[in-house]
Design a protein around this motif. Structure first.
Motif, PDB file in Angstrom:
ATOM      1  N   TYR A   1       0.801  -1.220   0.000  1.00 37.00           N
ATOM      2  CA  TYR A   1       0.000   0.000   0.000  1.00 37.00           C
ATOM      3  C   TYR A   1       0.839   1.277   0.000  1.00 37.00           C
ATOM      4  CZ  TYR A   1      -3.491  -3.497   1.076  1.00 37.00           C
ATOM      5  OH  TYR A   1      -4.293  -4.612   1.029  1.00 37.00           O
TER       6      TYR A   1
ATOM      7  N   LYS B   1      -8.696   4.199  -0.312  1.00 37.98           N
ATOM      8  CA  LYS B   1      -8.903   2.746  -0.282  1.00 37.98           C
ATOM      9  C   LYS B   1      -7.628   2.028   0.136  1.00 37.98           C
ATOM     10  CE  LYS B   1     -10.439  -1.119  -3.157  1.00 37.98           C
ATOM     11  NZ  LYS B   1     -10.941  -1.535  -4.500  1.00 37.98           N
TER      12      LYS B   1
ATOM     13  N   LYS C   1      -7.242  -0.258   3.418  1.00 42.41           N
ATOM     14  CA  LYS C   1      -6.868  -1.671   3.341  1.00 42.41           C
ATOM     15  C   LYS C   1      -5.562  -1.967   4.077  1.00 42.41           C
ATOM     16  CE  LYS C   1      -7.332  -3.744  -0.677  1.00 42.41           C
ATOM     17  NZ  LYS C   1      -8.313  -4.812  -0.406  1.00 42.41           N
TER      18      LYS C   1
END
Length: 246
Positions: free
Chosen positions: A84, A113, A117
């Motif tokens: 990420y 997002k 996550k």
């Protein structure tokens, strides 16, 4: 036997030099070549190699129309791979260099997002939760009519719940050790009156993590903790000290 040894040695050297020459030739290629290599590497699951090819594409063809698409592809690929921070890096680069107004909205949604996550354990990542909440709130202010608004709002609601759950677990700890003022402090820190804790199902913690971090209510090692102020916090103030602190 000696001839066979010489033959194998020469064959190994030829492979070595052919490999070296191949690496040397990996430069000064058309943009579409690097783009194809990026896609090929991602298809093979080789994300590091894809990043290397992207660097070549960006270095040799800084004005290529393939760069924006390659940047977004890598951002999404790294998100699916659970990387990420790299996702956010490529999205920031995309927003800064290539995106128009509509594309910025999509990229900002993907950033939220990715941040969401990347938070599987809310109790460990309170700073990141705060950052994610700020980004989501900013998105809702800037794009109130966005097609992604409901998705962001769902993530934001869960982030609020995660943060409130963390504060409530700390308040519950202070309740158990008879520190009502400290418990009130955490319950009043960021109140969410819409949350009915009776209807909230606590997150399930795997048994191997529960042994070390507890279930949010108690821990197997609780009996080992002495009932002293300094163990909880050397700055904790009890109700009996209230008059002294005024």
């Amino acid at each position: 036997m000696k001839r066979m040894y010489i033959f194998l040695s020469l064959f190994a050297l030829s492979l070595l030099f052919s490999g070296c020459s191949k690496n040397v030739d990996e430069y000064n290629k058309p943009a579409v070549y690097w783009y194809g290599k990026i896609i090929e590497s991602l298809s093979d699951g080789n994300y590091d190699k894809a990043d290397d090819y992207y660097s070549s594409l960006q270095g040799e063809h800084i004005g290529s129309p393939l760069l924006p698409e390659a940047t977004m592809i890598l951002a999404i690929a790294h998100m699916h791979n659970g990387e990420y921070l790299l996702t956010e890096h490529f999205l920031n680069d995309y927003i800064k260099r290539y995106a128009n107004a509509n594309e910025i909205e999509f990229a900002e949604y993907l950033k939220i997002k990715a941040k969401y996550k990347s938070l599987p354990h809310p109790r460990r990542d309170q700073v990141f939760i705060q950052e994610a909440i700020k980004q989501a709130e900013s998105f809702e202010r800037n794009y109130p009519r966005s097609m992604y608004y409901s998705l962001v709002d769902t993530m934001l609601t869960r982030l609020y719940l995660g943060r409130a759950s963390f504060d409530e677990s700390i308040a519950g700890l202070y309740d158990r050790i008879d520190k009502p003022r400290a418990a009130r402090y955490y319950r009043d820190l960021d109140p969410q009156p819409w949350i009915n804790w009776k209807n909230v199902t606590p997150a399930k913690i795997p048994w191997y993590r529960e042994w070390f971090v507890g279930d949010g209510k108690s821990s197997w090692y609780a009996f080992l903790i002495p009932d002293t102020k300094s163990v909880v916090s050397r700055n904790t103030v009890s109700d009996s000290d209230e008059n002294i602190t005024k």
